[in-house]
Design an enzyme around this catalytic site. Structure first.
Site, PDB file in Angstrom:
ATOM      1  N   TYR A 144     -10.438 -17.083 -16.351  1.00  0.00           N
ATOM      2  CA  TYR A 144      -9.646 -17.084 -15.120  1.00  0.00           C
ATOM      3  C   TYR A 144      -9.355 -15.632 -14.701  1.00  0.00           C
ATOM      4  O   TYR A 144      -9.515 -15.258 -13.540  1.00  0.00           O
ATOM      5  CB  TYR A 144      -8.334 -17.859 -15.312  1.00  0.00           C
ATOM      6  CG  TYR A 144      -7.488 -17.901 -14.062  1.00  0.00           C
ATOM      7  CD1 TYR A 144      -7.638 -18.927 -13.137  1.00  0.00           C
ATOM      8  CD2 TYR A 144      -6.563 -16.890 -13.786  1.00  0.00           C
ATOM      9  CE1 TYR A 144      -6.894 -18.956 -11.963  1.00  0.00           C
ATOM     10  CE2 TYR A 144      -5.820 -16.901 -12.619  1.00  0.00           C
ATOM     11  CZ  TYR A 144      -5.982 -17.937 -11.718  1.00  0.00           C
ATOM     12  OH  TYR A 144      -5.242 -17.948 -10.549  1.00  0.00           O
TER      13      TYR A 144
ATOM     14  N   LYS B 237      16.426 -34.237 -15.630  1.00  0.00           N
ATOM     15  CA  LYS B 237      17.205 -33.349 -14.766  1.00  0.00           C
ATOM     16  C   LYS B 237      17.100 -31.959 -15.374  1.00  0.00           C
ATOM     17  O   LYS B 237      17.625 -31.719 -16.462  1.00  0.00           O
ATOM     18  CB  LYS B 237      18.656 -33.816 -14.697  1.00  0.00           C
ATOM     19  CG  LYS B 237      19.462 -32.972 -13.764  1.00  0.00           C
ATOM     20  CD  LYS B 237      20.825 -33.544 -13.512  1.00  0.00           C
ATOM     21  CE  LYS B 237      21.555 -32.672 -12.507  1.00  0.00           C
ATOM     22  NZ  LYS B 237      21.605 -31.251 -12.894  1.00  0.00           N
TER      23      LYS B 237
ATOM     24  N   ARG C 143      19.674 -23.377  -2.310  1.00  0.00           N
ATOM     25  CA  ARG C 143      20.526 -24.453  -1.808  1.00  0.00           C
ATOM     26  C   ARG C 143      21.738 -23.884  -1.071  1.00  0.00           C
ATOM     27  O   ARG C 143      22.187 -24.428  -0.082  1.00  0.00           O
ATOM     28  CB  ARG C 143      20.968 -25.321  -2.986  1.00  0.00           C
ATOM     29  CG  ARG C 143      21.906 -26.408  -2.590  1.00  0.00           C
ATOM     30  CD  ARG C 143      22.275 -27.277  -3.782  1.00  0.00           C
ATOM     31  NE  ARG C 143      23.155 -28.315  -3.343  1.00  0.00           N
ATOM     32  CZ  ARG C 143      24.462 -28.190  -3.180  1.00  0.00           C
ATOM     33  NH1 ARG C 143      25.032 -27.036  -3.447  1.00  0.00           N
ATOM     34  NH2 ARG C 143      25.207 -29.175  -2.753  1.00  0.00           N
TER      35      ARG C 143
ATOM     36  N   LYS D  53      24.106 -37.623 -17.456  1.00  0.00           N
ATOM     37  CA  LYS D  53      24.089 -36.402 -18.259  1.00  0.00           C
ATOM     38  C   LYS D  53      23.936 -36.710 -19.750  1.00  0.00           C
ATOM     39  O   LYS D  53      24.474 -37.710 -20.238  1.00  0.00           O
ATOM     40  CB  LYS D  53      25.381 -35.600 -18.043  1.00  0.00           C
ATOM     41  CG  LYS D  53      25.598 -35.120 -16.624  1.00  0.00           C
ATOM     42  CD  LYS D  53      24.501 -34.246 -16.119  1.00  0.00           C
ATOM     43  CE  LYS D  53      24.688 -32.780 -16.097  1.00  0.00           C
ATOM     44  NZ  LYS D  53      25.747 -32.111 -15.518  1.00  0.00           N
TER      45      LYS D  53
ATOM     46  N   CYS E 155      53.003 -10.244 -19.802  1.00  0.00           N
ATOM     47  CA  CYS E 155      51.616 -10.229 -19.335  1.00  0.00           C
ATOM     48  C   CYS E 155      50.821  -9.186 -20.127  1.00  0.00           C
ATOM     49  O   CYS E 155      51.218  -8.017 -20.203  1.00  0.00           O
ATOM     50  CB  CYS E 155      51.574  -9.891 -17.842  1.00  0.00           C
ATOM     51  SG  CYS E 155      49.894  -9.633 -17.250  1.00  0.00           S
TER      52      CYS E 155
ATOM     53  N   CYS F 277      49.825  -6.244 -17.409  1.00  0.00           N
ATOM     54  CA  CYS F 277      50.777  -5.387 -16.689  1.00  0.00           C
ATOM     55  C   CYS F 277      52.168  -5.427 -17.319  1.00  0.00           C
ATOM     56  O   CYS F 277      53.091  -4.808 -16.809  1.00  0.00           O
ATOM     57  CB  CYS F 277      50.860  -5.811 -15.228  1.00  0.00           C
ATOM     58  SG  CYS F 277      51.712  -7.379 -14.986  1.00  0.00           S
TER      59      CYS F 277
HETATM   60  N1  5U1 Z   1      14.804 -34.487 -11.165  1.00  0.00           N
HETATM   61  C1  5U1 Z   1      15.677 -34.300 -10.180  1.00  0.00           C
HETATM   62  N2  5U1 Z   1      16.597 -33.362 -10.199  1.00  0.00           N
HETATM   63  N3  5U1 Z   1      17.273 -33.493  -9.038  1.00  0.00           N
HETATM   64  C2  5U1 Z   1      18.318 -32.781  -8.555  1.00  0.00           C
HETATM   65  N4  5U1 Z   1      15.735 -35.011  -9.054  1.00  0.00           N
HETATM   66  C3  5U1 Z   1      16.738 -34.516  -8.317  1.00  0.00           C
HETATM   67  N5  5U1 Z   1      17.196 -34.869  -7.112  1.00  0.00           N
HETATM   68  C4  5U1 Z   1      18.230 -34.181  -6.599  1.00  0.00           C
HETATM   69  C5  5U1 Z   1      18.815 -33.112  -7.303  1.00  0.00           C
HETATM   70  C6  5U1 Z   1      19.943 -32.352  -6.710  1.00  0.00           C
HETATM   71  O1  5U1 Z   1      18.753 -34.486  -5.389  1.00  0.00           O
HETATM   72  C7  5U1 Z   1      18.268 -35.630  -4.694  1.00  0.00           C
HETATM   73  C8  5U1 Z   1      19.403 -36.069  -3.856  1.00  0.00           C
HETATM   74  C9  5U1 Z   1      17.079 -35.291  -3.870  1.00  0.00           C
END
Ligand code: 5U1
Length: 665
Positions: A31, A113, A134, A312, A404, A407
């Site tokens: 590659y 996640k 975001r 979670k 404190c 201070c």
């Molecule tokens: N795997 C996954 N992580 N995650 C985070 N899917 C996923 N979807 C998310 C978020 C914040 O939001 C959905 C509402 C699209």
């Protein structure tokens, strides 16, 4: 040219096989040889270099700053659950909202996640044209230059059946191996090591110089669509992921279609047991309703969809020794004991500090310096001491300070909470420092370049005694500071000047009123047109605002009762802080004279919010329906008004049509 194009196409296909299909057919050396061939051809014919060439991942110029990008659809976050009961409850709510009998299993997609940073990508005509963080969900930062450096991300989509405008969302992260190598390099170079892979990924994306980002082992996995132009691409999330994969985007190969909640629980269980074997950190499982029509019916609540949930993983634990306890003073004067620990690795992260919250917590735990303690770590949450494991041979009691620690001011214990506070306010350097940090932070006044070290110097030199002093700083004062060259000093003055043009909710948040976070500040700013109106508000008015309960209302009232706070606001406004007035009732009113009735429950807005938005556009909203009405907005479970409106020939709007009307008016 043809040879160049072919070579680029080959390289793209090999990248696709390597990153997306995980099925390379070329060795790394082969590659590299192809890539070198491309570089030498492009050197020979520099005018034939195209922006989408695999050689053009690193932009030439560092940026001066990140531009803001408004997401066409908000980037949502996910609600969390922590146990099987939470999952069952989620499934029950989904059934109820979809009006489905419990026996009918919902099709969910479960996927890991990842513990990374959410990012939005925009492909126009198949070319990556924009990438954004975001941010606050509505507005993020343009990180296109940095995202282009990620090799697993195609600069051009494969095939030709993608939409003209495609937004894809996903997680940027650093693998466990990438993180270890990065920190090893930092150690060898005498640089600061990163606390965890997530911080390293976030820091890497926030580099103004893409060359720095390019040297970081960032990866991206896509998990959703954002705004897409044209007809729907697919009926389900799982079909959409297959499309993304075909177009060359990396999606998670271990996501799975689960029919019913029992299969989701099994998926979760399996991933929880095997997560250590995966090359990246994950902090749970995301369960999503697969069918888009069902997602649409379920809609959203606040900032999270009702059709997805983050399940979670349990927190991880470790055992180590409590070496000492230090007392930190926060922005509002709260004294927080912080445990300094013998470093211990928990879930791949080295933990050497943990919060002890307050004096009561120390008493509850019954711990002393020298003890072995159990540490609990859950994803992003600051590690805490869970319990005493074994008493130390020599033990020193933890003594809460009488004054404190910063201070030496008087400490006060509130009657309503366990916190102990320093009473000195901004005269306490620790409180002043935290106040300035908050004021300058990105979600508040966003003063670029005003970091911790600089704030400490301002306070130590007596240059800043209150927030408004920031705006009186001069070039001479700044260049007199340690490690402050003229260019940086100028940049800071520019950033301060720029911060003066802000937005009303951001300024409100920046003031640091207790319990007034970003969302509450936003709600207050929606309701109160200006500072005078807010300052004059009484408890009843405050309680009418979403998010404001009796405690928050009290904090707001107390804040404005204190003359020093009113003076601070005056000084900041006198320094030139301003924001564009949001015209609510004057100016163009596109729905002037239109009479609306709302029926059924809306998923994207509360009734009150819908009413307020309509009124802001000039419309009137009534409760009862007559032939005078122009529109009936129909939410879920609409009753008899729908039939009556049909009989009266009134225009009926679904929630989606209503949202469109609001957005385009
Ligand atoms: N795997 C996954 N992580 N995650 C985070 N899917 C996923 N979807 C998310 C978020 C914040 O939001 C959905 C509402 C699209």
């Amino acid at each position: 040219m043809q040879q160049l194009n072919q070579l680029r196409q080959h390289l793209r296909e090999h990248s696709y096989r390597y990153y997306v299909l995980d099925d390379p057919i070329l060795s790394d050396a082969d590659y590299d040889a192809l890539f070198q061939q491309l570089l030498s051809l492009e050197k020979q014919y520099p005018n034939m270099i195209t922006a989408d060439s695999p050689s053009q991942r690193v932009g030439a110029q560092p940026l001066a700053e990140f531009q803001q990008i408004t997401h066409r659809l908000p980037m949502l976050s996910l609600d969390n659950i922590f146990n099987e009961q939470g999952l069952q409850d989620f499934d029950r709510r989904v059934h109820e909202r979809l009006l489905l009998a419990h026996e009918i299993p919902i099709h969910y997609v479960c996927e890991p996640k990842l513990d990374g940073i959410a990012v939005s990508l925009i492909y126009e005509a198949g070319q990556l044209v924009c990438a954004a963080t975001r941010g606050d969900g509505q507005v993020g930062e343009d990180i296109t230059q940095n995202m282009r450096t990620i090799h697993s991300l195609p600069l051009v989509l494969r095939g030709d059946d993608y939409p003209a405008w495609l937004e894809v969302r996903g997680e940027v992260f650093i693998s466990k191996a990438g993180f270890a190598a990065l920190n090893q390099k930092a150690l060898e170079g005498g640089d600061k090591v990163f606390a965890n892979a997530r911080n390293a990924a976030a820091g890497s994306l926030r580099q103004l110089d893409p060359k720095i980002t390019a040297a970081r082992p960032l990866e991206m996995i896509c998990y959703a669509l954002g705004f897409v132009e044209g007809a729907p691409l697919a009926q389900t999330h799982s079909e959409t992921m297959a499309l993304l994969k075909n177009w060359g985007l990396r999606v998670n190969p271990i996501s799975q279609l689960c029919v019913g909640v029992i299969e989701c629980q099994q998926y979760y269980q399996k991933l929880c047991e095997t997560r250590a074997d995966f090359p990246y950190e994950m902090d749970g499982v995301v369960c999503k309703v697969d069918r888009f029509v069902q997602q649409q019916t379920l809609g959203f609540i606040a900032r999270a969809p009702r059709w997805a949930i983050a399940y979670k993983f349990p927190a991880q634990e470790g055992i180590t020794q409590l070496e000492r306890v230090e007392f930190q003073v926060g922005r509002t004067g709260v004294i927080t004991p912080v445990a300094r620990l013998t470093p211990v690795k928990i879930g791949g992260v080295t933990v050497s500090n943990a919060t002890l919250h307050n004096e009561d917590e120390i008493t509850r735990l019954g711990i002393a310096v020298g003890d072995q303690v159990v540490i609990y770590r859950a994803g992003d949450v600051i590690p805490k001491i869970e319990r005493l494991f074994r008493r130390g041979e020599t033990r020193q009691p933890i003594v809460f300070p009488q004054q404190c620690p910063e201070c030496h001011g008087r400490l006060e214990r509130s009657e309503t909470e366990a916190a102990i506070r320093c009473s000195a306010g901004l005269a306490c350097p620790a409180q002043l420092k935290e106040t300035l940090k908050h004021f300058a932070s990105r979600k508040a006044m966003n003063i670029d370049g005003l970091g911790d070290k600089l704030i400490e110097q301002f306070i130590a030199q007596g240059l800043v005694k209150q927030i408004s002093d920031l705006y009186q700083l001069t070039l001479d004062q700044l260049t007199g500071l340690e490690r402050m060259a003229e260019k940086s000093a100028n940049n800071l003055l520019i950033a301060l000047e720029k911060s003066k043009t802000t937005q009303w909710p951001k300024f409100l948040y920046a003031l640091g009123i207790r319990e007034v976070g970003e969302a509450t500040a936003f709600n207050l700013a929606e309701y109160f047109e200006n500072m005078e109106a807010l300052m004059a508000a009484d408890e009843q008015q405050l309680l009418a605002i979403p998010d404001v309960g009796p405690i928050v209302a009290q904090h707001i009232l107390i804040f404005f009762q204190q003359p020093q706070n009113c003076q601070m606001i005056q000084q900041l406004l006198a320094a030139g802080i301003r924001w564009p007035r949001i015209e609510k009732t004057v100016g163009k009113k596109p729905l002037q004279g239109k009479l609306f009735v709302l029926t059924g429950s809306l998923t994207q807005l509360t009734r009150e919010q819908a009413k307020q938005q309509l009124q802001a556009l000039g419309a009137q909203v009534s409760d009862s329906l007559s032939k005078k009405n122009h529109y009936l907005v129909v939410g879920e479970n609409a009753g008899s008004k729908l039939t009556k409106a049909q009989a009266l020939g009134i225009t009926i709007l679904t929630e989606a049509e209503f949202t469109q009307l609001l957005n385009h008016s």
